[in-house]
Write a protein that holds these residues in place. Structure first.
Motif, PDB file in Angstrom:
ATOM      1  N   GLY A 199      23.350  30.620 -10.444  1.00 20.58           N
ATOM      2  CA  GLY A 199      24.355  31.006 -11.426  1.00 20.58           C
ATOM      3  C   GLY A 199      23.828  31.130 -12.842  1.00 20.58           C
ATOM      4  O   GLY A 199      24.600  31.217 -13.797  1.00 20.58           O
ATOM      5  N   VAL A 200      22.508  31.156 -12.978  1.00 19.98           N
ATOM      6  CA  VAL A 200      21.886  31.273 -14.295  1.00 19.98           C
ATOM      7  C   VAL A 200      22.183  32.641 -14.902  1.00 19.98           C
ATOM      8  O   VAL A 200      22.038  33.667 -14.244  1.00 19.98           O
ATOM      9  N   LYS A 201      22.575  32.658 -16.159  1.00 26.34           N
ATOM     10  CA  LYS A 201      22.848  33.914 -16.868  1.00 26.34           C
ATOM     11  C   LYS A 201      21.754  34.267 -17.865  1.00 26.34           C
ATOM     12  O   LYS A 201      21.635  35.421 -18.282  1.00 26.34           O
ATOM     13  N   SER A 202      20.964  33.274 -18.280  1.00 26.20           N
ATOM     14  CA  SER A 202      19.859  33.529 -19.216  1.00 26.20           C
ATOM     15  C   SER A 202      18.644  32.713 -18.790  1.00 26.20           C
ATOM     16  O   SER A 202      18.768  31.534 -18.459  1.00 26.20           O
ATOM     17  N   ILE A 203      17.483  33.362 -18.786  1.00 25.64           N
ATOM     18  CA  ILE A 203      16.258  32.703 -18.343  1.00 25.64           C
ATOM     19  C   ILE A 203      15.105  33.121 -19.247  1.00 25.64           C
ATOM     20  O   ILE A 203      14.990  34.290 -19.622  1.00 25.64           O
ATOM     21  N   ALA A 204      14.260  32.152 -19.595  1.00 20.94           N
ATOM     22  CA  ALA A 204      13.105  32.412 -20.455  1.00 20.94           C
ATOM     23  C   ALA A 204      11.815  32.193 -19.672  1.00 20.94           C
ATOM     24  O   ALA A 204      11.621  31.118 -19.084  1.00 20.94           O
ATOM     25  N   PHE A 205      10.964  33.207 -19.651  1.00 22.54           N
ATOM     26  CA  PHE A 205       9.663  33.128 -18.995  1.00 22.54           C
ATOM     27  C   PHE A 205       8.562  32.895 -20.015  1.00 22.54           C
ATOM     28  O   PHE A 205       8.492  33.601 -21.034  1.00 22.54           O
TER      29      PHE A 205
END
Length: 262
Positions: A199-205
């Motif tokens: 359910g993640v809406k924002s992710i940082a790589f």
């Protein structure tokens, strides 16, 4: 407890856990105390700890992370070519978003080298020792080291991010091979799948496999951006994907790649 009292309590607890550390004096300087606490957390094996310790640790780290400064993903500006993609230069452990990605080794237990400057060390330091305990539980149940290109997901514990994705990118020995490229793409893909399912809406790589893993920065960025764009073509559950960079060189590389429209 004040923040100073919390820090000294945590240091005393960790020193007393290990016979070899018990004669270590606690410095009076605040920064030296912070460094000692971080070092003790870095080398601590994934073993049980008291609830009292965790309560004080969580209070300490949450305030410490606030003191270090937090950037909210909602305050970032997307790139002009795609409003779902972002480039952000900064310390990923200070970013408030749904998930951040950790570049791990195959043990998946974090960096044991005191005060090491790798992202794995920073994430475990500011998340707290429960993260290593949890990863040890996961890896013990799995029964073998993590394969390159795979990923796991945990809570973010005391970090501003809700979740941490843990992945092992390829290590480059000589020249980059097609297999290395496939494995790096797999790391990005697996993280995106796990995050979307959670359910993640924002992710940082972070810049996976570059640095000590020696994947050339330009090619790694090309694979990262291409894999992310391909994922977004058939899955729109994640609304914001941030390419986190630390070096100016990486900032320039990602900026040049993403300023172009497909």
């Amino acid at each position: 407890m004040t923040q100073d009292e919390r820090r000294e309590y945590l240091i005393e607890y960790l020193l007393n856990e290990e016979i070899r550390f018990r004669k270590q004096p606690i410095p009076s300087d605040v920064q030296e105390q912070r460094d000692l606490l971080r070092s003790l957390m870095n080398v601590r094996m994934p073993k049980p700890v008291s609830e009292d310790f965790l309560k004080v640790q969580d209070e300490y780290l949450q305030q410490r992370n606030h003191e270090r400064g937090i950037t909210n993903v909602d305050d970032l500006e997307p790139v002009k070519s795609d409003d779902r993609l972002y480039i952000w230069q900064g310390d990923i452990t200070t970013l408030r978003c749904d998930a951040i990605v950790n570049a791990c080794n195959s043990q998946m237990l974090g960096c044991f080298s005191p005060m090491h400057a790798c992202i794995d060390n920073f994430i475990h330091t500011y998340a707290g020792i429960e993260l290593r305990i949890k990863m040890n539980e996961i890896m013990t149940k799995q029964g073998h080291e993590e394969e390159t290109g795979k990923a796991k997901i945990t809570s973010g514990y005391n970090l501003p991010a809700k979740y941490i994705l843990h992945t092992v990118g390829p290590i480059i020995q000589w020249a980059v091979t097609k297999e290395d490229e496939k494995l790096l793409a797999s790391s990005y893909r697996e993280c995106l799948k796990l995050a979307a399912d959670k359910g993640v809406k924002s992710i940082a790589f972070c810049c996976l496999s570059t640095g000590v893993f020696r994947f050339p920065q330009q090619r790694a960025a090309e694979i990262a951006t291409a894999t992310v764009k391909k994922f977004l073509e058939h899955d729109n559950r994640i609304k914001k994907i941030i390419f986190n960079v630390f070096k100016k060189e990486d900032l320039d590389i990602y900026t040049n790649i993403l300023k172009k429209k497909d």
